[in-house]
Design an enzyme around this catalytic site. Structure first.
Site, mmCIF file in Angstrom:
data_model
loop_
_atom_site.group_PDB
_atom_site.id
_atom_site.type_symbol
_atom_site.label_atom_id
_atom_site.label_comp_id
_atom_site.label_asym_id
_atom_site.label_seq_id
_atom_site.Cartn_x
_atom_site.Cartn_y
_atom_site.Cartn_z
ATOM 1 N N HIS A 303 44.320 41.823 39.998
ATOM 2 C CA HIS A 303 43.255 41.672 38.994
ATOM 3 C C HIS A 303 42.107 42.634 39.227
ATOM 4 C CE1 HIS A 303 40.308 39.138 41.226
ATOM 5 N NE2 HIS A 303 41.351 38.537 41.762
ATOM 6 N N GLU A 349 40.186 37.215 36.189
ATOM 7 C CA GLU A 349 40.829 36.191 37.029
ATOM 8 C C GLU A 349 39.785 35.274 37.642
ATOM 9 O OE1 GLU A 349 42.338 34.158 40.527
ATOM 10 O OE2 GLU A 349 40.733 35.627 40.506
ATOM 11 N N GLU A 350 38.618 35.845 37.988
ATOM 12 C CA GLU A 350 37.646 35.090 38.787
ATOM 13 C C GLU A 350 36.939 33.974 38.021
ATOM 14 O OE1 GLU A 350 37.627 35.154 41.784
ATOM 15 O OE2 GLU A 350 38.162 37.121 42.535
HETATM 16 ZN ZN ZN Z 1 41.329 37.361 43.448
#
Ligand code: ZN
Length: 487
Positions: A303, A349-350
């Site tokens: 990511h 993603e975070e």
């Molecule tokens: Zn990560």
């Protein structure tokens, strides 16, 4: 010879890595010396020859490290919605085009949250000297609201877990700052089970703010999820609770807990993050078209977004550059696999996983043609193999690949119900696509994860090369095996 603590630590770590590897080998399906005839059929001797060439080229190639240096040092922290995240999208797309990939961008909407001032002081506690204030080291959690520039002042209640919070009840929580003081299990991390330790504590960061807000808390602090001893706060996302939320260092959590055991502790807390309007961002997708079955897809990925405190080297520019390196190696060696190799740099993603959600929406009808997906999102330290979620038949078909990877120590294949580091490809797994997550030595990972210390120097170039080798060998095998990996 007088060894410094750092050298001693390194030697101890080397010894325990040997121990850990042999322990894993004893427990886990080991790479066979000789593949069975059924497995040998899945991977021809010509393919094994090509896999060996990919591996040895990867181990002396610096493409991945150069890309990692650019993403982390020239572009820098890449939180979703930031100008840097979009600069990274453009950069990675341009690099993929330069590799000759067919590149397209998957559009997604991302939250845009920016950090502000973050300070805290203890202004009253047992033994407090007039005019004295104890500074507390902390950082805001993603999604935190603001205290306003003047901050808030309130007493702190310390709880170890959700049960203790519940026992306190609304009467003793209303108007207070709640500190969740759940400790990260360093012994698990030191034994290579950092992800298990993470899973045990991350629930307090994610759901603690809502639980405390429901009981009337005015702010929530969590003990940082990290294995270091350098008074570093570790950020991360939490479910929106509509109150200011932060992570204090483990040392400061201990300090507050000790003082709170003696008498009420009062804190002045200032957090001024802002939620800006949502932004448009993208997954970067680059295809190396398959020579025989271009419609069949094998994904390699990491990511592209990161937290803002460090430069997102281990989390997760490393995963992105391993995937880019996979394509670079195949182009450099002029290898044209039967199936399409798809490189994906995931976005967001975070926080909300907007990129992964968008991919599922846009490509779900084609998931039957997705043969397998690989992601790396647990750092870039020495690879031990792969966590997998696939059928027994699929795992068996990959045993000749384990044999190729055994010379770099990356031969473990461990089936897991929740494989670490596969967040972005989890939707594919839910739809039946076999998935693999790179398995790294994570003993140092949680010392830096989501902190200001996640920087380029934490990646050892030779270990990054080993990871790229493992990802590229596995991906090429999946893309060029005679028959598609069974489901
Ligand atoms: Zn990560």
């Amino acid at each position: 010879m007088n060894l410094g603590p750092r050298s001693r630590r390194r030697i101890l770590r080397a010894l325990s890595l040997i121990f850990l590897t042999s322990l894993l080998a004893a427990q886990i399906q080991q790479a066979p010396q000789q593949p069975s005839s059924a497995n040998a059929d899945s991977v021809s001797s010509e393919l094994v020859h090509q896999l060996e060439a990919i591996k040895s080229t990867a181990l002396s190639d610096d493409y991945a490290y150069r890309q990692l240096a650019h993403l982390t040092e020239n572009i820098g922290p890449r939180p979703a919605g930031s100008a840097a995240a979009n600069a990274a999208v453009e950069y990675v797309a341009a690099q993929m085009r330069e590799l000759g990939l067919d590149v397209h961008l998957d559009k997604c909407k991302v939250r845009h949250w920016v950090r502000g001032t973050e300070t805290a002081e203890l202004v009253d506690y047992a033994g407090h000297a007039t005019e004295m204030q104890q500074k507390i080291v902390l950082t805001a959690l993603g999604g935190s609201t603001s205290t306003g520039a003047d901050g808030i002042t309130a007493d702190i209640v310390v709880v170890d877990d959700f049960d203790q919070l519940k026992t306190l009840g609304r009467d003793r929580v209303t108007g207070k700052i709640v500190l969740f003081n759940q400790k990260f299990d360093k012994q698990k991390a030191n034994a290579g089970l950092g992800f298990a330790a993470y899973r045990e504590t991350v629930g307090y960061r994610e759901r603690g703010p809502q639980a405390a807000a429901q009981l009337g808390a005015v702010a929530v602090l969590v003990r940082s999820i990290g294995s270091d001893d350098y008074r570093l706060p570790h950020t991360g996302d939490s479910d929106p609770a509509g109150i200011p939320t932060g992570a204090v260092t483990p040392e400061d959590a201990d300090l507050i807990a000790h003082l709170a055991a003696e008498a009420p502790v009062r804190m002045h807390l200032t957090l001024t993050p802002q939620k800006l309007p949502d932004e448009t961002s993208y997954n970067v997708i680059g295809d190396l078209k398959g020579s025989e079955h271009p419609e069949q897809i094998v994904i390699v990925s990491g990511h592209l977004d990161s937290w803002d405190l460090g430069t997102g080297a281990i989390d997760d520019a490393a995963g992105v550059v391993m995937a880019m390196e996979t394509a670079q190696l195949l182009q450099r060696l002029r290898l044209h696999p039967k199936r399409t190799l798809r490189v994906i740099a995931w976005m967001d993603e975070e926080t909300d996983g907007a990129g992964s959600i968008q991919y599922r929406k846009e490509h779900k009808s084609d998931f039957t043609n997705h043969i397998a997906a690989i992601e790396s999102d647990v750092g870039a330290a020495h690879p031990l193999g792969f966590f997998t979620k696939m059928s027994k038949a699929a795992a068996e078909a990959l045993t000749p690949v384990q044999t190729v990877l055994s010379s770099i120590g990356a031969s473990v294949m461990q089936e897991a119900s929740h494989p670490p580091g596969i967040t972005d490809i989890a939707p594919l797994s839910e739809e039946g696509v076999p998935v693999l997550g790179l398995m790294q030595d994570t003993r140092d990972y949680y010392a830096y994860h989501h902190s200001a210390a996640d920087t380029l120097d934490k990646v050892v170039p030779s270990e990054l090369r080993e990871n790229a080798a493992a990802m590229a060998v596995m991906a090429y095998a999946l893309a060029d095996m005679e028959n598609p990996l069974p489901r």
